[in-house]
Design a protein around this motif. Structure first.
Motif, PDB file in Angstrom:
ATOM      1  N   PRO A  33      29.381  41.139  -7.523  1.00  0.00           N
ATOM      2  CA  PRO A  33      28.096  41.183  -6.817  1.00  0.00           C
ATOM      3  C   PRO A  33      26.986  41.765  -7.693  1.00  0.00           C
ATOM      4  CG  PRO A  33      29.839  42.183  -5.494  1.00  0.00           C
ATOM      5  CD  PRO A  33      30.415  41.897  -6.841  1.00  0.00           C
ATOM      6  N   SER A  34      25.832  41.140  -7.644  1.00  0.00           N
ATOM      7  CA  SER A  34      24.681  41.627  -8.404  1.00  0.00           C
ATOM      8  C   SER A  34      24.060  42.816  -7.676  1.00  0.00           C
ATOM      9  CB  SER A  34      23.640  40.522  -8.561  1.00  0.00           C
ATOM     10  OG  SER A  34      23.030  40.244  -7.313  1.00  0.00           O
ATOM     11  N   ARG A  35      23.234  43.560  -8.393  1.00  0.00           N
ATOM     12  CA  ARG A  35      22.528  44.690  -7.782  1.00  0.00           C
ATOM     13  C   ARG A  35      21.657  44.206  -6.619  1.00  0.00           C
ATOM     14  NH1 ARG A  35      22.192  49.529 -10.226  1.00  0.00           N
ATOM     15  NH2 ARG A  35      20.052  49.882  -9.573  1.00  0.00           N
ATOM     16  N   GLU A  36      21.071  43.025  -6.768  1.00  0.00           N
ATOM     17  CA  GLU A  36      20.215  42.487  -5.698  1.00  0.00           C
ATOM     18  C   GLU A  36      21.035  42.158  -4.454  1.00  0.00           C
ATOM     19  OE1 GLU A  36      16.647  41.142  -3.869  1.00  0.00           O
ATOM     20  OE2 GLU A  36      17.105  42.530  -5.495  1.00  0.00           O
ATOM     21  N   GLU A  37      22.213  41.569  -4.629  1.00  0.00           N
ATOM     22  CA  GLU A  37      23.081  41.268  -3.484  1.00  0.00           C
ATOM     23  C   GLU A  37      23.504  42.557  -2.781  1.00  0.00           C
ATOM     24  OE1 GLU A  37      25.510  37.262  -4.723  1.00  0.00           O
ATOM     25  OE2 GLU A  37      25.923  39.080  -5.869  1.00  0.00           O
ATOM     26  N   ILE A  38      23.852  43.558  -3.563  1.00  0.00           N
ATOM     27  CA  ILE A  38      24.253  44.843  -2.984  1.00  0.00           C
ATOM     28  C   ILE A  38      23.078  45.482  -2.261  1.00  0.00           C
ATOM     29  CG2 ILE A  38      25.074  47.181  -3.488  1.00  0.00           C
ATOM     30  CD1 ILE A  38      26.538  45.891  -5.958  1.00  0.00           C
ATOM     31  N   ARG A  39      21.906  45.434  -2.889  1.00  0.00           N
ATOM     32  CA  ARG A  39      20.707  46.017  -2.272  1.00  0.00           C
ATOM     33  C   ARG A  39      20.410  45.371  -0.923  1.00  0.00           C
ATOM     34  NH1 ARG A  39      15.694  45.133  -1.265  1.00  0.00           N
ATOM     35  NH2 ARG A  39      15.641  43.081  -2.210  1.00  0.00           N
ATOM     36  N   LEU A  40      20.487  44.036  -0.867  1.00  0.00           N
ATOM     37  CA  LEU A  40      20.202  43.333   0.388  1.00  0.00           C
ATOM     38  C   LEU A  40      21.217  43.682   1.472  1.00  0.00           C
ATOM     39  CD1 LEU A  40      19.139  39.834  -0.968  1.00  0.00           C
ATOM     40  CD2 LEU A  40      17.686  41.519   0.174  1.00  0.00           C
ATOM     41  N   ARG A  41      22.501  43.734   1.087  1.00  0.00           N
ATOM     42  CA  ARG A  41      23.531  44.079   2.080  1.00  0.00           C
ATOM     43  C   ARG A  41      23.377  45.531   2.528  1.00  0.00           C
ATOM     44  NH1 ARG A  41      25.353  43.899   6.497  1.00  0.00           N
ATOM     45  NH2 ARG A  41      27.459  44.669   6.839  1.00  0.00           N
ATOM     46  N   ALA A  42      23.047  46.424   1.608  1.00  0.00           N
ATOM     47  CA  ALA A  42      22.834  47.826   1.978  1.00  0.00           C
ATOM     48  C   ALA A  42      21.668  47.950   2.963  1.00  0.00           C
ATOM     49  CB  ALA A  42      22.579  48.674   0.731  1.00  0.00           C
ATOM     50  N   TYR A  43      20.637  47.152   2.762  1.00  0.00           N
ATOM     51  CA  TYR A  43      19.500  47.163   3.682  1.00  0.00           C
ATOM     52  C   TYR A  43      19.923  46.651   5.057  1.00  0.00           C
ATOM     53  CZ  TYR A  43      14.901  46.303   5.661  1.00  0.00           C
ATOM     54  OH  TYR A  43      13.803  46.297   6.482  1.00  0.00           O
ATOM     55  N   GLU A  44      20.757  45.620   5.095  1.00  0.00           N
ATOM     56  CA  GLU A  44      21.260  45.115   6.377  1.00  0.00           C
ATOM     57  C   GLU A  44      22.053  46.197   7.104  1.00  0.00           C
ATOM     58  OE1 GLU A  44      23.576  41.730   5.250  1.00  0.00           O
ATOM     59  OE2 GLU A  44      21.847  40.412   5.089  1.00  0.00           O
ATOM     60  N   ILE A  45      22.883  46.922   6.352  1.00  0.00           N
ATOM     61  CA  ILE A  45      23.678  48.009   6.942  1.00  0.00           C
ATOM     62  C   ILE A  45      22.746  49.083   7.498  1.00  0.00           C
ATOM     63  CG2 ILE A  45      25.315  49.867   6.412  1.00  0.00           C
ATOM     64  CD1 ILE A  45      26.543  47.869   4.310  1.00  0.00           C
ATOM     65  N   TYR A  46      21.718  49.419   6.744  1.00  0.00           N
ATOM     66  CA  TYR A  46      20.703  50.391   7.178  1.00  0.00           C
ATOM     67  C   TYR A  46      20.077  49.947   8.505  1.00  0.00           C
ATOM     68  CZ  TYR A  46      15.833  52.122   7.205  1.00  0.00           C
ATOM     69  OH  TYR A  46      14.620  52.634   7.554  1.00  0.00           O
ATOM     70  N   LEU A  47      19.718  48.672   8.603  1.00  0.00           N
ATOM     71  CA  LEU A  47      19.132  48.152   9.845  1.00  0.00           C
ATOM     72  C   LEU A  47      20.140  48.184  10.982  1.00  0.00           C
ATOM     73  CD1 LEU A  47      17.052  45.111   8.525  1.00  0.00           C
ATOM     74  CD2 LEU A  47      16.214  47.383   9.204  1.00  0.00           C
ATOM     75  N   GLU A  48      21.406  47.857  10.679  1.00  0.00           N
ATOM     76  CA  GLU A  48      22.460  47.884  11.701  1.00  0.00           C
ATOM     77  C   GLU A  48      22.662  49.304  12.248  1.00  0.00           C
ATOM     78  OE1 GLU A  48      25.834  46.194   9.679  1.00  0.00           O
ATOM     79  OE2 GLU A  48      24.967  44.186   9.667  1.00  0.00           O
ATOM     80  N   ARG A  49      22.408  50.303  11.428  1.00  0.00           N
ATOM     81  CA  ARG A  49      22.525  51.706  11.843  1.00  0.00           C
ATOM     82  C   ARG A  49      21.278  52.172  12.586  1.00  0.00           C
ATOM     83  NH1 ARG A  49      21.949  55.274   8.756  1.00  0.00           N
ATOM     84  NH2 ARG A  49      21.356  54.337   6.803  1.00  0.00           N
ATOM     85  N   GLY A  50      20.343  51.282  12.811  1.00  0.00           N
ATOM     86  CA  GLY A  50      19.139  51.645  13.546  1.00  0.00           C
ATOM     87  C   GLY A  50      17.998  52.123  12.672  1.00  0.00           C
ATOM     88  N   GLY A  51      18.099  51.929  11.361  1.00  0.00           N
ATOM     89  CA  GLY A  51      17.028  52.296  10.451  1.00  0.00           C
ATOM     90  C   GLY A  51      16.893  53.795  10.223  1.00  0.00           C
ATOM     91  N   LEU A  52      17.967  54.526  10.469  1.00  0.00           N
ATOM     92  CA  LEU A  52      17.925  55.974  10.254  1.00  0.00           C
ATOM     93  C   LEU A  52      18.132  56.284   8.782  1.00  0.00           C
ATOM     94  CD1 LEU A  52      20.112  57.051  13.301  1.00  0.00           C
ATOM     95  CD2 LEU A  52      17.619  57.056  13.137  1.00  0.00           C
ATOM     96  N   THR A  53      17.303  57.161   8.238  1.00  0.00           N
ATOM     97  CA  THR A  53      17.406  57.524   6.821  1.00  0.00           C
ATOM     98  C   THR A  53      18.473  58.592   6.609  1.00  0.00           C
ATOM     99  OG1 THR A  53      15.697  59.208   7.040  1.00  0.00           O
ATOM    100  CG2 THR A  53      14.978  56.988   6.404  1.00  0.00           C
ATOM    101  N   GLY A  54      18.824  58.788   5.334  1.00  0.00           N
ATOM    102  CA  GLY A  54      19.758  59.846   4.985  1.00  0.00           C
ATOM    103  C   GLY A  54      21.126  59.353   4.549  1.00  0.00           C
ATOM    104  N   ASN A  55      21.440  58.071   4.728  1.00  0.00           N
ATOM    105  CA  ASN A  55      22.757  57.545   4.357  1.00  0.00           C
ATOM    106  C   ASN A  55      22.646  56.412   3.337  1.00  0.00           C
ATOM    107  OD1 ASN A  55      24.113  59.260   6.158  1.00  0.00           O
ATOM    108  ND2 ASN A  55      23.829  57.818   7.844  1.00  0.00           N
ATOM    109  N   GLU A  56      21.594  56.423   2.545  1.00  0.00           N
ATOM    110  CA  GLU A  56      21.356  55.322   1.611  1.00  0.00           C
ATOM    111  C   GLU A  56      22.512  55.128   0.630  1.00  0.00           C
ATOM    112  OE1 GLU A  56      19.189  57.831   2.150  1.00  0.00           O
ATOM    113  OE2 GLU A  56      17.494  56.849   3.124  1.00  0.00           O
ATOM    114  N   PHE A  57      23.033  56.228   0.111  1.00  0.00           N
ATOM    115  CA  PHE A  57      24.129  56.144  -0.858  1.00  0.00           C
ATOM    116  C   PHE A  57      25.382  55.562  -0.201  1.00  0.00           C
ATOM    117  CE2 PHE A  57      27.659  58.027  -3.352  1.00  0.00           C
ATOM    118  CZ  PHE A  57      27.382  57.409  -4.566  1.00  0.00           C
ATOM    119  N   ASP A  58      25.686  56.026   1.015  1.00  0.00           N
ATOM    120  CA  ASP A  58      26.848  55.499   1.742  1.00  0.00           C
ATOM    121  C   ASP A  58      26.662  54.018   2.065  1.00  0.00           C
ATOM    122  OD1 ASP A  58      28.178  57.952   1.713  1.00  0.00           O
ATOM    123  OD2 ASP A  58      27.258  58.585   3.611  1.00  0.00           O
ATOM    124  N   ASP A  59      25.436  53.629   2.428  1.00  0.00           N
ATOM    125  CA  ASP A  59      25.145  52.213   2.700  1.00  0.00           C
ATOM    126  C   ASP A  59      25.398  51.365   1.451  1.00  0.00           C
ATOM    127  OD1 ASP A  59      24.365  53.050   5.209  1.00  0.00           O
ATOM    128  OD2 ASP A  59      22.211  52.824   4.820  1.00  0.00           O
TER     129      ASP A  59
END
Length: 88
Positions: A33-59
């Motif tokens: 996976p490219s950094r861009e693919e990972i970034r997009l999926r991490a953003y989707e996970i962030y949105l699935e969590r309700g957009g709460l900050t603080g878990n960016e690394f885990d996402d």
């Protein structure tokens, strides 16, 4: 292109051309996976969590794991698995 020979009819040669596929484009057998693919999926996970900050690394780590798991196995990984199955 037209060829004319002594005592022969005119012959038309047609060049057969097709799309050229770069080896770099064919990543299905060896996809990391490219950094861009990972970034997009991490953003989707962030949105699935309700957009709460603080878990960016885990996402990011979760996205990385999901995408690596979804990628087809590399040829050398497949051979290793075959060898393990043969010895069991």
């Amino acid at each position: 292109m037209t060829l004319q020979g002594k005592g022969k009819k005119n012959e038309t040669l047609k060049l057969h051309t097709g799309p050229i596929q770069s080896h770099a484009e064919d990543t299905s057998a060896n996809h990391t996976p490219s950094r861009e693919e990972i970034r997009l999926r991490a953003y989707e996970i962030y949105l699935e969590r309700g957009g709460l900050t603080g878990n960016e690394f885990d996402d990011w780590l979760q996205a990385e794991r999901e995408l690596e798991r979804a990628a087809p196995p590399k040829a050398d990984e497949f051979r290793s698995r075959e060898r393990l199955n043969e010895t069991s």
